[in-house]
Design an enzyme around this catalytic site. Structure first.
Site, PDB file in Angstrom:
ATOM      1  N   SER A  57       0.800  -1.224   0.000  1.00  0.00           N
ATOM      2  CA  SER A  57       0.000   0.000   0.000  1.00  0.00           C
ATOM      3  C   SER A  57       0.833   1.275   0.000  1.00  0.00           C
ATOM      4  O   SER A  57       0.316   2.352  -0.319  1.00  0.00           O
ATOM      5  CB  SER A  57      -0.939   0.018   1.208  1.00  0.00           C
ATOM      6  OG  SER A  57      -0.219   0.149   2.422  1.00  0.00           O
ATOM      7  N   LYS A 134       0.781   4.498   7.037  1.00  0.00           N
ATOM      8  CA  LYS A 134       0.289   5.336   5.939  1.00  0.00           C
ATOM      9  C   LYS A 134       0.945   6.711   6.058  1.00  0.00           C
ATOM     10  O   LYS A 134       1.719   6.988   6.964  1.00  0.00           O
ATOM     11  CB  LYS A 134      -1.236   5.500   6.000  1.00  0.00           C
ATOM     12  CG  LYS A 134      -2.036   4.203   6.044  1.00  0.00           C
ATOM     13  CD  LYS A 134      -2.007   3.441   4.751  1.00  0.00           C
ATOM     14  CE  LYS A 134      -2.823   2.160   4.854  1.00  0.00           C
ATOM     15  NZ  LYS A 134      -2.731   1.313   3.647  1.00  0.00           N
TER      16      LYS A 134
END
Length: 293
Positions: A57, A134
């Site tokens: 990701s 993230k």
């Protein structure tokens, strides 16, 4: 006879001494292990936490198999600073809230500094409690929206500059044997998997790489208003990231509370593209000690 008795007593004393010495050695070994575990626990709780990158990701900033230490001192301390241990194969699931749950609930931190936009952060998922990594994209009070794959903050489009392509081998990656998604897919094993690459420049001047695979639902979203005390997180591999664009009940992350931040990732320490770090032929030496931008 007396001489024999004396020798027997001497042997008994020596045996007792050896037993005591052996017992003392075991006790000292146990104490050393306990002290080492305590020191390691304190070190991990207060300073740095190891983290393996399990998914794609955050490509191409972080690759599957990258190993890094998360600096817990950057944002201060909360219940999320306590270590978690999740080993489903052995039935072990110790959550940070099991140890420090009494600190949870007020969304504050001790010695807390707020993250800056563009920081790469490890945080605890608001629902599952699992550690995610993230990039901080939206700050409290801001409005964010994706339009045709372009990030908008408070109605203004964030600059994206084409930067060629990101290429990798189409093959299973990491311990979970995840296959990459490709813009030129489907691609067979051993083929070249290609994604479009851009440099995104955030409003505070932070530049970082993002990838594009194709057009999908997450390229166009409603307007998200970030609540006070929360942050909006996104992965750099925009079309292959479960993040704040989706609610937790839909498989995403949603808004992340301030107290859920674990720390900031600054540098890759080690990297391996294989199933195990012991497979030295899969090590990525060019990524050792690479700075995370």
């Amino acid at each position: 006879m007396n001489r024999r008795n004396g020798q027997a007593k001497k042997a008994d004393l020596m045996a007792q001494g050896n037993q005591q010495s052996f017992g003392g050695t075991i006790l000292e070994t146990v104490k050393t292990v306990v002290y080492a575990l305590l020191i390691a626990g304190i070190f991990r709780t207060l300073f740095f936490q190891p983290f393996w990158i399990p998914s794609g990701s955050m490509k191409d900033t972080l690759l599957i198999g990258d190993f890094l230490f998360v600096n817990k001192m950057t944002y201060g301390y909360s219940y999320a600073s306590c270590p978690s241990l999740y080993l489903p194969r052995f039935g072990i699931d110790i959550d940070a809230s099991d140890i420090c749950g009494f600190l949870d609930g007020d969304n504050t931190r001790l010695f807390g500094d707020e993250p800056e936009r563009g920081d790469v952060v490890v945080f605890r998922h608001p629902v599952t409690g699992r550690d995610f990594i993230k990039r901080v994209i939206g700050l409290p009070g801001e409005q964010l929206q994706m339009r045709d794959g372009v990030l908008h903050i408070d109605g203004t489009a964030v600059e994206q500059t084409p930067d060629g392509t990101f290429e990798e081998i189409a093959e299973p990656q990491g311990p979970q044997r995840l296959r990459p998604r490709c813009a030129n897919g489907p691609v067979g094993d051993g083929g070249t998997c290609v994604k479009e690459k851009f440099v995104e420049t955030l409003p505070n001047g932070v530049e970082h790489s993002i990838l594009n695979i194709g057009t999908q639902g997450s390229d166009n979203t409603p307007v998200f208003t970030v609540p006070e005390g929360h942050y909006f997180m996104m992965g750099d591999n925009r079309d292959n990231s479960s993040d704040s664009r989706e609610r937790p009940v839909a498989g995403g992350v949603g808004f992340v509370p301030f107290e859920n931040l674990v720390g900031r990732a600054r540098r890759v320490v080690f990297s391996s593209s294989g199933r195990s770090m012991l497979f030295f032929w899969t090590w990525r030496g060019d990524r050792f000690f690479e700075r995370i931008e």
